[in-house]
Design an enzyme around this catalytic site. Structure first.
Site, PDB file in Angstrom:
ATOM      1  N   GLN A 239      29.348  67.132 129.726  1.00  0.00           N
ATOM      2  CA  GLN A 239      29.481  67.606 128.262  1.00  0.00           C
ATOM      3  C   GLN A 239      28.382  67.889 127.367  1.00  0.00           C
ATOM      4  OE1 GLN A 239      32.064  67.162 125.781  1.00  0.00           O
ATOM      5  NE2 GLN A 239      30.908  67.198 124.061  1.00  0.00           N
TER       6      GLN A 239
ATOM      7  N   ARG B  70      27.209  69.754 123.150  1.00  0.00           N
ATOM      8  CA  ARG B  70      27.403  70.773 121.984  1.00  0.00           C
ATOM      9  C   ARG B  70      26.174  71.478 121.653  1.00  0.00           C
ATOM     10  NH1 ARG B  70      26.679  65.296 119.304  1.00  0.00           N
ATOM     11  NH2 ARG B  70      25.063  65.319 117.657  1.00  0.00           N
ATOM     12  N   ASN B  71      25.418  71.658 122.670  1.00  0.00           N
ATOM     13  CA  ASN B  71      23.970  72.146 122.267  1.00  0.00           C
ATOM     14  C   ASN B  71      23.755  73.385 123.465  1.00  0.00           C
ATOM     15  OD1 ASN B  71      22.859  70.809 120.015  1.00  0.00           O
ATOM     16  ND2 ASN B  71      23.084  68.864 121.237  1.00  0.00           N
TER      17      ASN B  71
ATOM     18  N   GLY C 195      24.685  60.402 128.828  1.00  0.00           N
ATOM     19  CA  GLY C 195      23.145  60.404 128.295  1.00  0.00           C
ATOM     20  C   GLY C 195      22.945  59.445 127.036  1.00  0.00           C
ATOM     21  N   ARG C 196      21.912  59.770 126.739  1.00  0.00           N
ATOM     22  CA  ARG C 196      21.618  59.111 125.553  1.00  0.00           C
ATOM     23  C   ARG C 196      22.422  59.464 124.110  1.00  0.00           C
ATOM     24  NH1 ARG C 196      18.371  60.459 121.340  1.00  0.00           N
ATOM     25  NH2 ARG C 196      17.577  62.284 122.465  1.00  0.00           N
TER      26      ARG C 196
ATOM     27  N   HIS D 148      25.396  59.587 123.288  1.00  0.00           N
ATOM     28  CA  HIS D 148      26.549  60.688 123.543  1.00  0.00           C
ATOM     29  C   HIS D 148      27.234  60.777 122.420  1.00  0.00           C
ATOM     30  CE1 HIS D 148      29.510  62.851 126.426  1.00  0.00           C
ATOM     31  NE2 HIS D 148      30.296  62.564 125.277  1.00  0.00           N
ATOM     32  N   ALA D 149      27.590  62.016 121.689  1.00  0.00           N
ATOM     33  CA  ALA D 149      28.457  62.265 120.589  1.00  0.00           C
ATOM     34  C   ALA D 149      28.063  61.362 119.429  1.00  0.00           C
ATOM     35  CB  ALA D 149      30.125  61.847 120.844  1.00  0.00           C
TER      36      ALA D 149
END
Length: 389
Positions: free
Chosen positions: A189, A191-192, A283-284, A286-287
């Site tokens: 996932q 957003r970048n 990951g670190r 998240h969201a």
């Protein structure tokens, strides 16, 4: 192939004959004009991405999700999927009857069989879902901006809808994975646009799985996030240059960013389970957004809930280390922070915004060049996120 969440892949896209019947039933009755985010949710419900949900949540399901992170039947579900309307629309809706759903382009796309119209306590909801009522939190601000009434009930779409040409629906991704003989698939996932830490984590996940589904979340985002087209183009560039052919599938997850941290990590994992993934990268932060969540809260929440049937893959900070002479992580690198180059997303966006190309230790040069050549790479007040195609 992994079972969909709840045991069945929902399909609420109806054939032409039933679509005509539904159009006749609703006639000149009430209609609900969907925002882009509501329209995305309708696509995700109807095509099974939100299985086992088959419509917008009724009140009992809504309250269970908000307070307990389960549906009324006990199946884990962490975020409320709701259809908010103003008082004028609410007054026109009658439980037991159907209402027409229209896309943001005002095209009739389906109907909702109205079961309930109810008010929601927005202040109470944000405290549970986001862990804060601070309106500086973008997810909280968006939720508090909703209308006062929610409409619950199953939906039916007249036709198969896609957010854009990269929208690989769950039934299709499952066929693709089977065709490629991927018994295990890691979902990623984002957003970048991708930087080197993303690539490192993705390739680490590929060491544990037969294939990788990279699925950016495309939809409403906060100002300074990457625009949809920027993300997709950057990933197409990375995959073409740096991945073995046939190892990666690139799709999209049409959905707003809710910035709900740990709850959204569970939500995103369930969506990838429905797409056919057996593993999901967490990951670190998240969201996350700002300092609202513990940096590894999105990993810890998987220990606090019932097994959702997809294996989370947890990753620590990844960075370039001069002494190691390559990408590594806090878990395995023995060197001090002075040797480390962390590919911070905010730092990369700042550099690009100033017209400076990020170091090759933070972002692949081909990806950086692509992003820098985009006219409007970031969301602004005037530049939209992307668009429904």
């Amino acid at each position: 192939m992994i079972e969909p969440h709840g045991g069945r892949l929902v399909d609420k896209v109806v054939g032409d004959k039933y679509a005509d019947q539904l159009r006749n039933e609703v006639g000149s009755g009430p209609r609900i004009d969907l925002s882009v985010s509501q329209y995305q949710d309708a696509i995700n419900i109807a095509t099974g991405r939100f299985s086992p949900i088959d419509g917008y949540l009724t009140q009992n399901d809504f309250l269970k999700v908000v307070h307990d992170m389960t549906l009324e039947n006990g199946v884990t579900w962490p975020l409320p999927i709701t259809l908010d309307v103003d008082s004028t629309v609410a007054e026109d809706l009658t439980p037991g009857e159907k209402a027409l759903l229209r896309s943001p382009a005002e095209e009739p796309i389906g109907v909702i069989a109205v079961e309930e119209v109810y008010k929601h306590n927005k202040d109470d909801t944000v405290e549970y879902v986001f862990g804060t009522a601070d309106q500086d939190h973008p997810g909280v601000a968006n939720y508090l901006n909703q209308e006062d009434f929610l409409v619950g009930g199953p939906i039916y779409l007249f036709d198969e809808h896609r957010y854009n040409s990269r929208d690989l629906l769950p039934a299709e991704s499952r066929v693709l994975f089977s065709h490629r003989d991927w018994e295990t698939v890691a979902g990623f996932q984002t957003r970048n646009a991708p930087h080197r830490a993303h690539e490192y984590i993705q390739k680490s996940a590929l060491e544990q799985a037969d294939g990788l589904l990279i699925q950016p979340k495309l939809g409403d985002k906060k100002v300074d996030d990457y625009r949809d087209d920027t993300i997709l183009g950057a990933y197409e560039t990375l995959i073409e240059e740096y991945y073995r052919e046939g190892m990666v599938a690139l799709s999209v997850f049409p959905s707003q960013m809710r910035y709900a941290g740990p709850r959204e990590a569970i939500f995103d994992a369930i969506v990838r389970k429905n797409q056919g993934c057996t593993h999901f990268v967490v990951g670190r932060d998240h969201a996350g957004v700002g300092d609202y969540y513990h940096e590894f809260g999105a990993q810890r929440i998987f220990d606090d809930i019932a097994d959702i049937g997809i294996e989370p893959l947890f990753y620590d900070y990844a960075f370039y280390c001069h002494s190691c002479d390559g990408m590594t992580s806090e878990k395995i690198c023995p060197h001090t922070s002075e040797e480390q180059v962390h590919p911070s997303g905010s730092r990369i966006r700042s550099l690009i915004g100033e017209g400076e190309q990020p170091s090759t230790k933070m972002m692949r040069p081909e990806v950086a060049s692509y992003v820098m050549n985009v006219d409007e790479p970031f969301v602004t007040e005037d530049a939209p996120v992307g668009g429904v195609q």
